[in-house]
Each structure stands twice: as C-alpha cells, then as structure tokens.
Write a protein that holds these residues in place. Structure first.
Motif, PDB file in Angstrom:
ATOM      1  N   ASP A 150      63.130 -19.495  -4.836  1.00 32.62           N
ATOM      2  CA  ASP A 150      63.438 -18.171  -4.297  1.00 32.62           C
ATOM      3  C   ASP A 150      62.205 -17.405  -3.838  1.00 32.62           C
ATOM      4  OD1 ASP A 150      66.311 -18.291  -4.878  1.00 32.62           O
ATOM      5  OD2 ASP A 150      65.673 -18.275  -6.974  1.00 32.62           O
ATOM      6  N   GLY A 151      61.024 -17.868  -4.216  1.00 34.02           N
ATOM      7  CA  GLY A 151      59.793 -17.214  -3.808  1.00 34.02           C
ATOM      8  C   GLY A 151      58.605 -18.059  -4.214  1.00 34.02           C
ATOM      9  N   VAL A 152      57.487 -17.882  -3.500  1.00 36.38           N
ATOM     10  CA  VAL A 152      56.264 -18.625  -3.809  1.00 36.38           C
ATOM     11  C   VAL A 152      55.102 -17.646  -3.914  1.00 36.38           C
ATOM     12  CG1 VAL A 152      54.686 -20.475  -3.138  1.00 36.38           C
ATOM     13  CG2 VAL A 152      57.129 -20.636  -2.545  1.00 36.38           C
ATOM     14  N   LEU A 153      54.445 -17.663  -5.067  1.00 33.77           N
ATOM     15  CA  LEU A 153      53.243 -16.852  -5.266  1.00 33.77           C
ATOM     16  C   LEU A 153      52.055 -17.726  -4.892  1.00 33.77           C
ATOM     17  CD1 LEU A 153      50.749 -15.597  -6.893  1.00 33.77           C
ATOM     18  CD2 LEU A 153      52.578 -13.968  -6.437  1.00 33.77           C
ATOM     19  N   ALA A 154      51.623 -17.645  -3.633  1.00 32.78           N
ATOM     20  CA  ALA A 154      50.451 -18.388  -3.167  1.00 32.78           C
ATOM     21  C   ALA A 154      49.224 -17.504  -3.304  1.00 32.78           C
ATOM     22  CB  ALA A 154      50.627 -18.830  -1.718  1.00 32.78           C
ATOM     23  N   ALA A 155      48.168 -18.037  -3.927  1.00 33.33           N
ATOM     24  CA  ALA A 155      47.014 -17.214  -4.285  1.00 33.33           C
ATOM     25  C   ALA A 155      46.211 -16.740  -3.096  1.00 33.33           C
ATOM     26  CB  ALA A 155      46.109 -17.976  -5.257  1.00 33.33           C
ATOM     27  N   ASN A 156      46.191 -17.504  -1.996  1.00 35.68           N
ATOM     28  CA  ASN A 156      45.513 -17.000  -0.796  1.00 35.68           C
ATOM     29  C   ASN A 156      46.182 -17.562   0.456  1.00 35.68           C
ATOM     30  OD1 ASN A 156      44.446 -19.559  -0.269  1.00 35.68           O
ATOM     31  ND2 ASN A 156      42.326 -18.989  -0.605  1.00 35.68           N
ATOM     32  N   ASP A 157      45.678 -17.184   1.603  1.00 33.90           N
ATOM     33  CA  ASP A 157      46.337 -17.530   2.862  1.00 33.90           C
ATOM     34  C   ASP A 157      46.235 -19.011   3.193  1.00 33.90           C
ATOM     35  OD1 ASP A 157      47.164 -14.920   3.263  1.00 33.90           O
ATOM     36  OD2 ASP A 157      45.379 -14.378   4.416  1.00 33.90           O
ATOM     37  N   SER A 158      45.141 -19.663   2.791  1.00 33.27           N
ATOM     38  CA  SER A 158      45.028 -21.103   3.026  1.00 33.27           C
ATOM     39  C   SER A 158      46.105 -21.848   2.249  1.00 33.27           C
ATOM     40  CB  SER A 158      43.640 -21.601   2.617  1.00 33.27           C
ATOM     41  OG  SER A 158      42.637 -21.062   3.451  1.00 33.27           O
ATOM     42  N   LEU A 159      46.351 -21.412   1.024  1.00 32.69           N
ATOM     43  CA  LEU A 159      47.405 -22.036   0.223  1.00 32.69           C
ATOM     44  C   LEU A 159      48.777 -21.706   0.798  1.00 32.69           C
ATOM     45  CD1 LEU A 159      46.124 -21.511  -3.441  1.00 32.69           C
ATOM     46  CD2 LEU A 159      45.395 -23.140  -1.687  1.00 32.69           C
ATOM     47  N   ALA A 160      48.945 -20.472   1.272  1.00 31.88           N
ATOM     48  CA  ALA A 160      50.217 -20.085   1.886  1.00 31.88           C
ATOM     49  C   ALA A 160      50.521 -20.978   3.084  1.00 31.88           C
ATOM     50  CB  ALA A 160      50.174 -18.624   2.306  1.00 31.88           C
TER      51      ALA A 160
ATOM     52  N   ASP B  68      65.280 -21.285   6.477  1.00 29.67           N
ATOM     53  CA  ASP B  68      65.310 -19.937   5.898  1.00 29.67           C
ATOM     54  C   ASP B  68      64.266 -19.882   4.796  1.00 29.67           C
ATOM     55  OD1 ASP B  68      65.928 -17.375   5.186  1.00 29.67           O
ATOM     56  OD2 ASP B  68      67.825 -17.868   4.190  1.00 29.67           O
ATOM     57  N   LEU B  69      63.022 -19.558   5.181  1.00 27.16           N
ATOM     58  CA  LEU B  69      61.894 -19.646   4.255  1.00 27.16           C
ATOM     59  C   LEU B  69      61.983 -18.585   3.171  1.00 27.16           C
ATOM     60  CD1 LEU B  69      58.983 -20.167   6.823  1.00 27.16           C
ATOM     61  CD2 LEU B  69      60.043 -21.910   5.388  1.00 27.16           C
ATOM     62  N   PRO B  70      61.644 -18.949   1.929  1.00 22.28           N
ATOM     63  CA  PRO B  70      61.548 -17.936   0.882  1.00 22.28           C
ATOM     64  C   PRO B  70      60.311 -17.081   1.112  1.00 22.28           C
ATOM     65  CG  PRO B  70      60.723 -20.019   0.061  1.00 22.28           C
ATOM     66  CD  PRO B  70      61.276 -20.289   1.434  1.00 22.28           C
ATOM     67  N   PRO B  71      60.242 -15.899   0.514  1.00 26.80           N
ATOM     68  CA  PRO B  71      59.023 -15.097   0.670  1.00 26.80           C
ATOM     69  C   PRO B  71      57.819 -15.799   0.062  1.00 26.80           C
ATOM     70  CG  PRO B  71      60.486 -14.138  -0.978  1.00 26.80           C
ATOM     71  CD  PRO B  71      61.262 -15.218  -0.299  1.00 26.80           C
ATOM     72  N   VAL B  72      56.695 -15.746   0.787  1.00 22.34           N
ATOM     73  CA  VAL B  72      55.448 -16.396   0.375  1.00 22.34           C
ATOM     74  C   VAL B  72      54.335 -15.355   0.440  1.00 22.34           C
ATOM     75  CG1 VAL B  72      53.794 -18.244   0.837  1.00 22.34           C
ATOM     76  CG2 VAL B  72      56.242 -18.614   1.280  1.00 22.34           C
ATOM     77  N   THR B  73      53.554 -15.246  -0.602  1.00 22.74           N
ATOM     78  CA  THR B  73      52.438 -14.298  -0.620  1.00 22.74           C
ATOM     79  C   THR B  73      51.167 -14.967  -0.112  1.00 22.74           C
ATOM     80  OG1 THR B  73      51.635 -14.828  -2.855  1.00 22.74           O
ATOM     81  CG2 THR B  73      53.452 -13.229  -2.680  1.00 22.74           C
ATOM     82  N   GLY B  74      50.104 -14.184  -0.002  1.00 20.12           N
ATOM     83  CA  GLY B  74      48.810 -14.713   0.398  1.00 20.12           C
ATOM     84  C   GLY B  74      47.703 -13.743   0.025  1.00 20.12           C
ATOM     85  N   GLN B  75      46.528 -14.008   0.561  1.00 27.06           N
ATOM     86  CA  GLN B  75      45.355 -13.162   0.297  1.00 27.06           C
ATOM     87  C   GLN B  75      44.280 -13.506   1.314  1.00 27.06           C
ATOM     88  OE1 GLN B  75      41.920 -12.479  -3.163  1.00 27.06           O
ATOM     89  NE2 GLN B  75      43.539 -13.946  -3.517  1.00 27.06           N
ATOM     90  N   ASP B  76      43.544 -12.528   1.756  1.00 24.74           N
ATOM     91  CA  ASP B  76      42.370 -12.617   2.634  1.00 24.74           C
ATOM     92  C   ASP B  76      42.637 -12.143   4.053  1.00 24.74           C
ATOM     93  OD1 ASP B  76      40.651 -13.524   0.660  1.00 24.74           O
ATOM     94  OD2 ASP B  76      41.017 -15.648   1.129  1.00 24.74           O
TER      95      ASP B  76
END
Length: 360
Positions: A224-234, A248-256
């Motif tokens: 239902d969601g992915v906590l990706a630590a930064n944008d490269s991982l996202a 239908d992609l789940p919400p994915v986080t990022g950083q940078d």
C-alpha cells in the motif's frame, strides 16, 4: 547518536544566516591567507553530489577564501578508494578536509590518520566515525518523520490497516539509520511494515532488486506504500513496480529533490521528496572548513553538538528539511532557485505540468 542544542530556535536561524562571517572572522579575514581544502564526496549514484554539492561548496569556499585551493575527488562508491584519497591529500599538504564518507565505519582509520597529521575533518551530510572536528547536515530524524507523515497522508483512510515496504539506505550509513528511526516514529502502530530492506551503496539497481523481492514475496496488491529513503532508491522501487506490471502505483517517498524525482512527482509516479536546501548546507560546511583552516574554533559557528559512536560533543550545524509534493514544487523548489519550470517541464511533461499548476 545524541544531539544537544546549544541555542534556541532563534539562535539556530541566526547562526545559519551569519555562519560564513562568524566562522571566518568577517570580511576583514577573507583572502588574508591561502591553503588547500580537500573535498571528498562518496559516489556518483546520487545525483546531488556532483550536480549540487560540489559546485556550491567550491563556489562558497572561493568566496570566503579567494586565495585558497580546492582539491576535489569522488570515491565512486568505494570506501577503499576514499581511504587512499584521504592519505594522498594529507601527503600533499591539505590543511582541512570536507568529507562525506562512502562508509562511515571504514573511514574511521582515515579520519584518525588525518587527526594525527593535524588535518581537521568536517563531516558533510553524513556523520563520520573518528575524531572529526565538525559536522554539517540536516536533522535526519525530521527527514524520516516528513517521509512517514507524507506516506500516511497519501495512503489516506487505509493507512491504519495498510502494508508498507521500507527501502532503507546503506547499512554502513549513520544517516540511513537516522532516517529510519524518524520514519518509524511516525509509522509504528499505524501501519504494518511488511518488508524492510537495507540498500547497499544507496543504488537504484539494489533498490530495484530489493523491491522485486518484496513484490515476489507479498504480491503487488498487498503493498500500500513504500518508504524509500532517497530519490535514487525511489527510482529503483518505481522501476521494479512497473516491471511487475503495476499500473496503479502505491505512494512512494524520496529525498534530495533530484530533478528526475521532481519529474516523477509531476507524472504522479512518486508521491513526495524531501528538499534539503543544499546552498545553506554547502555554505555552512565551507564556513566551518575555512575557519578550521585558519586555526579558529568551529564551536563559534556551530549551533548544536552531536555524539558520534566514537566522538562526543562534535560541533554541528543541523538544518531544517522541507517536504515537497507535486502541490508545492513551485513554492519549495522553483522559487528557491533549485530548478526552473523549463527544466522540470520538458515537452512530454507539459500536460502534467499544467495539471500540477506549474505552467498555464
């Protein structure tokens, strides 16, 4: 890691704004001497190092010390290479180092070597082990909290019963653990952490492999969601989801706030990123490095202290990150001069940019 604030919020803001002058003795001290400052960045896999941090640090160092020389190297993700680079810089007579460690633990002996040679080390963005003289970064716990809060918001009413995959950073990085703790402080007791992965080298390829394993184990409909630590991982997470046929992609986080990530946000593929104003971080690190090169006390420009696993009371500057979604790209990134609308809104993204309010 323990953080001790030395001043209140007002002093923090004032310290950041006046850092370059306070750390270098004001305008009167600029250009009165010359020495070499070593700048060592960890990899090219994360776009920010070469595209943002390197030019910003070099520019600010030249402003603060016009007669100084900057010696730059990139470790290409190899801690052993970075160890050799530090030894080479010490041998060539650099007076101070700005270091983003490729592997914090592996670089401890090199930081000790620099300390024995009388070469102070400013850890930049990532906390390094060993007797570092200063540390400049962002509040990692707040980064994780912003990611966790955004993920819960994106998951909406289903958050309290949803399954989340955590795509953490490199296990050798203190920042990766810091981000994870911050995120878990928000997510724990709200969602089920279905899978949690450490991503060696912070690489897109390893994140893709980890996410593919999560999809195989859970099934795409149970993420239902992915906590990706930064944008490269996202990027790796999203490519794995697409490869698995997920539309239908789940919400994915990022950083940078990488440009590619901002464009993915406009397209609706990545939900958010965390923007860390690199110019402020670069300015703080440059100011601290020049101060150390001139024999000044880094505590004069620090706003707090941090305990690393090896060193207590490291003079530090921790800046405030900002959550960015498609709704505030213009306010957070365009107005701050990070990107222009034309850089973000390439021709194939024009319809999406109109929808996001970036173009008329």
């Amino acid at each position: 890691m323990r953080i001790r604030a030395r001043h209140g919020i007002a002093a923090l803001v004032a310290g950041v704004l006046t850092l370059s002058l306070a750390s270098c003795g004001g305008d009167a001290g600029v250009g009165t001497d010359s020495f070499t400052i070593g700048l060592l960045l960890p990899n090219r896999a994360t776009p920010r190092w070469e595209k943002s941090d390197k030019p910003l640090i070099e520019k600010r160092l030249k402003e603060l010390c016009p007669d100084c020389t900057v010696a730059y190297v990139n470790a290409e993700g190899d801690p052993t290479r970075q160890q050799h680079q530090i030894t080479s810089m010490i041998t060539k007579g650099v007076r101070v180092l700005i270091l983003t460690p490729a592997d914090s633990r592996a670089l401890r002996s090199s930081v000790q070597e620099a300390h024995r040679a009388g070469v102070p080390v400013v850890a930049y963005d990532r906390l390094a082990e060993g007797p570092i003289s200063g540390y400049v970064s962002f509040d990692g716990a707040q980064v994780g909290r912003l990611q966790g809060e955004a993920l819960l918001k994106a998951m909406g009413d289903g958050a309290d019963r949803g399954s989340v995959v955590m795509m953490n950073g490199d296990p050798t990085s203190f920042n990766a653990a810091w981000f994870r703790r911050g995120a878990l402080s928000v997510l724990t007791d709200r969602v089920k952490i279905a899978r949690s992965y450490n991503t060696q080298g912070w690489t897109t390829e390893n994140a893709h492999a980890n996410m593919s394993a999560a999809i195989a184990a859970l099934g795409p409909d149970r993420i239902d969601g992915v906590l990706a630590a930064n944008d490269s991982l996202a990027a790796g997470v999203i490519s794995a989801l697409k490869s698995a046929g997920v539309t239908d992609l789940p919400p994915v986080t990022g950083q940078d706030a990488d440009l590619d990530a901002v464009q993915r946000m406009v397209k609706g593929e990545q939900y958010m990123t965390v923007y860390k104003p690199f110019a402020k971080e670069a300015s703080a690190a440059a100011g601290m490095a020049v101060a150390l090169g001139r024999g000044e006390d880094p505590r004069d420009s620090a706003t707090t202290t941090i305990d690393s696993p090896t060193t207590k009371n490291v003079p530090s500057v921790l800046l405030t990150p900002t959550a960015v979604t498609a709704d505030n790209i213009r306010q957070a990134l365009v107005k701050d001069g990070v990107y222009t609308v034309d850089q973000i809104c390439i021709p194939e993204l024009r319809p999406a940019c109109v929808k996001a309010g970036l173009t008329p």
